[in-house]
Design an enzyme around this catalytic site. Structure first.
Site, mmCIF file in Angstrom:
data_model
loop_
_atom_site.group_PDB
_atom_site.id
_atom_site.type_symbol
_atom_site.label_atom_id
_atom_site.label_comp_id
_atom_site.label_asym_id
_atom_site.label_seq_id
_atom_site.Cartn_x
_atom_site.Cartn_y
_atom_site.Cartn_z
ATOM 1 N N SER A 123 0.824 -1.216 0.000
ATOM 2 C CA SER A 123 0.000 0.000 0.000
ATOM 3 C C SER A 123 0.854 1.260 0.000
ATOM 4 O O SER A 123 1.914 1.321 0.640
ATOM 5 C CB SER A 123 -0.865 -0.014 1.258
ATOM 6 N N GLU A 125 0.169 3.643 1.669
ATOM 7 C CA GLU A 125 0.158 4.071 3.066
ATOM 8 C C GLU A 125 1.536 3.829 3.708
ATOM 9 O O GLU A 125 1.873 4.456 4.706
ATOM 10 C CB GLU A 125 -0.954 3.312 3.799
ATOM 11 N N TYR A 147 -1.788 0.353 10.613
ATOM 12 C CA TYR A 147 -2.021 -0.299 9.318
ATOM 13 C C TYR A 147 -0.779 -0.160 8.415
ATOM 14 O O TYR A 147 -0.325 -1.135 7.821
ATOM 15 C CB TYR A 147 -3.252 0.326 8.642
HETATM 16 O O1 G4F Z 1 -10.524 6.790 2.264
HETATM 17 P P1 G4F Z 1 -9.575 6.700 3.394
HETATM 18 O O2 G4F Z 1 -10.074 6.121 4.659
HETATM 19 O O3 G4F Z 1 -8.324 5.924 2.815
HETATM 20 P P2 G4F Z 1 -6.783 5.847 3.266
HETATM 21 O O4 G4F Z 1 -6.611 6.094 4.708
HETATM 22 O O5 G4F Z 1 -5.989 6.691 2.328
HETATM 23 O O6 G4F Z 1 -6.468 4.305 3.018
HETATM 24 C C1 G4F Z 1 -6.899 3.630 1.846
HETATM 25 O O7 G4F Z 1 -5.892 3.696 0.878
HETATM 26 C C2 G4F Z 1 -4.680 2.995 1.208
HETATM 27 C C3 G4F Z 1 -3.735 3.189 0.026
HETATM 28 O O8 G4F Z 1 -2.972 4.334 0.226
HETATM 29 C C4 G4F Z 1 -4.999 1.542 1.463
HETATM 30 F F1 G4F Z 1 -3.863 0.883 1.751
HETATM 31 C C5 G4F Z 1 -5.980 1.451 2.615
HETATM 32 O O9 G4F Z 1 -6.317 0.092 2.841
HETATM 33 C C6 G4F Z 1 -7.231 2.199 2.217
HETATM 34 O O10 G4F Z 1 -7.803 1.556 1.107
HETATM 35 O O11 G4F Z 1 -9.001 8.160 3.740
HETATM 36 C C7 G4F Z 1 -8.444 8.996 2.749
HETATM 37 C C8 G4F Z 1 -8.162 10.358 3.343
HETATM 38 C C9 G4F Z 1 -7.422 10.333 4.690
HETATM 39 O O12 G4F Z 1 -6.427 11.310 4.681
HETATM 40 C C10 G4F Z 1 -8.479 10.669 5.712
HETATM 41 O O13 G4F Z 1 -7.985 11.337 6.876
HETATM 42 O O14 G4F Z 1 -9.417 10.986 3.620
HETATM 43 C C11 G4F Z 1 -9.343 11.612 4.891
HETATM 44 N N1 G4F Z 1 -10.701 11.752 5.411
HETATM 45 C C12 G4F Z 1 -11.315 12.948 5.675
HETATM 46 N N2 G4F Z 1 -12.528 12.744 6.174
HETATM 47 C C13 G4F Z 1 -11.547 10.766 5.747
HETATM 48 C C14 G4F Z 1 -12.698 11.387 6.227
HETATM 49 N N3 G4F Z 1 -11.436 9.421 5.659
HETATM 50 C C15 G4F Z 1 -12.487 8.673 6.055
HETATM 51 N N4 G4F Z 1 -12.404 7.329 5.950
HETATM 52 N N5 G4F Z 1 -13.643 9.238 6.574
HETATM 53 C C16 G4F Z 1 -13.791 10.591 6.692
HETATM 54 O O15 G4F Z 1 -14.810 11.094 7.143
#
Ligand code: G4F
Length: 331
Positions: A123, A125, A147
């Protein structure tokens, strides 16, 4: 006919990969946790053409049995505790599944089917607090979540089994990849479903966390093609898979709300509950190696991806006979 074993087959990537491999003539075997009540929704179109077998990344014996019995030619390890935010609350469980689970599976392959080709879902990440931009296979890792730490372990375990035992093991360092099949806890699907819920009057607000975070978002259906291509090369290597573009969560909101003729600023609120103890502010991938060596290129761009996701969540509601009350959705 080649046999592929997929862990995490019930998830977004597992379902797209299963469809892709079936279209290429593979026999597809999917590992499903016995304890879970598996949600087979994403596999609806292929359920009668795949074999689901019980097994768990926490249980070495079950993995050994499955590998022994099915003798896969290719193994794709897509299973993980994959929600970054949840990994702060369940760091040990995340490590057991997402880190040690990789070694349990590699051991099963080493013992029972060493000629199998192995794909590890690594990832972006792992880059975390990025040391350089864009990030390539040569960029040092600095994970920012349990993670991310677990994924670094799984990545190096994959490299180690390649170097120690000569396994054909590849690590695909995939940047964020989304689709209408994305879980609702991830930000893109939370937004697309939230937009539809607002357009249909189910709610008035969408609460999000850090709007400034930037991600390199692509379409999951494109990314599973790269997984398969990695295992068809003459030598095993690790590859970054990314779109090469980066957008903020705020921009995702702008495009998603605009798809139904709404202004995102009227509906989105910021709730610190969705902040993370440590944030990955920017991800931007350089997939030059995958493009040059695998001949891989993404087909779906950012704007089309957002539109597909919003259209899907709007379409679900229209199909259920609901009436839109805001914006430009027409029944
Ligand atoms: O959609 P996210 O939860 O994905 P994140 O953390 O980037 O991880 C995903 O991508 C990775 C690859 O880089 C994978 F390995 C992992 O398994 C997963 O698929 O969050 C994306 C961004 C973050 O910066 C988070 O802080 O969106 C920001 N965010 C802002 N508001 C939010 C929210 N994320 C989530 N989940 N929910 C919110 O309300």
């Amino acid at each position: 006919m080649k046999t592929a074993l997929i862990t995490g087959i019930t998830g977004q990537d597992g379902s797209y990969l299963a469809e892709h491999l079936l279209a290429l003539g593979y026999r597809v075997v999917g590992l499903v946790r016995r304890s879970a009540t598996p949600s087979l929704e994403r596999l609806a179109d292929v359920r009668d053409r795949i074999e689901l077998v019980p097994g768990d990344l926490l249980d070495t014996g079950s993995l050994l049995r499955v590998v022994q019995e099915h003798q896969p030619d290719e193994v794709y390890n897509l299973a993980a505790q994959s929600f970054v935010h949840a990994s702060f609350g369940e760091p040990v469980h995340t490590g057991e599944v997402t880190a040690l689970g990789v070694v349990r599976l590699l051991e099963a392959i080493r013992i029972a089917r060493p000629e199998a080709r192995f794909y590890q879902a690594s990832s972006s990440e792992m880059f975390g607090k990025v040391r350089q931009s864009p990030q390539s296979e040569d960029t040092p890792f600095h994970p920012r979540s349990p993670y991310g730490v677990a994924k670094v372990y799984g990545h190096w375990a994959t490299v180690n089994y390649r170097e120690s035992y000569g396994l054909f093991a590849c690590s695909g360092i995939l940047f964020n990849h989304e689709s209408p099949r994305r879980g609702l806890e991830f930000v893109t699907r939370k937004i697309s479903d939230g937009v539809a819920a607002i357009a249909f009057g189910e709610r008035d607000r969408l609460a999000l966390g850090n709007l400034d975070a930037r991600r390199d978002w692509g379409f999951a259906g494109d990314y599973v093609r790269a997984m398969h291509l990695m295992l068809q090369q003459t030598e095993p290597r690790d590859y970054v898979v990314a779109s090469g573009t980066t957008h903020s969560v705020r921009e995702f909101c702008q495009y998603a709300f605009a798809r139904v003729g709404l202004d995102w600023e009227e509906y989105v609120t910021v709730d610190p509950r969705f902040y993370r103890p440590a944030e990955v502010e920017l991800l931007h991938g350089d997939a030059s190696r995958a493009r040059a060596e695998l001949g891989w290129a993404p087909e779906v761009g950012f704007e089309e991806l957002v539109q597909r996701m919003v259209d899907h969540d709007v379409g679900r509601r229209l199909a259920a006979g609901r009436e839109p009350v805001r914006g430009t959705v027409t029944a």
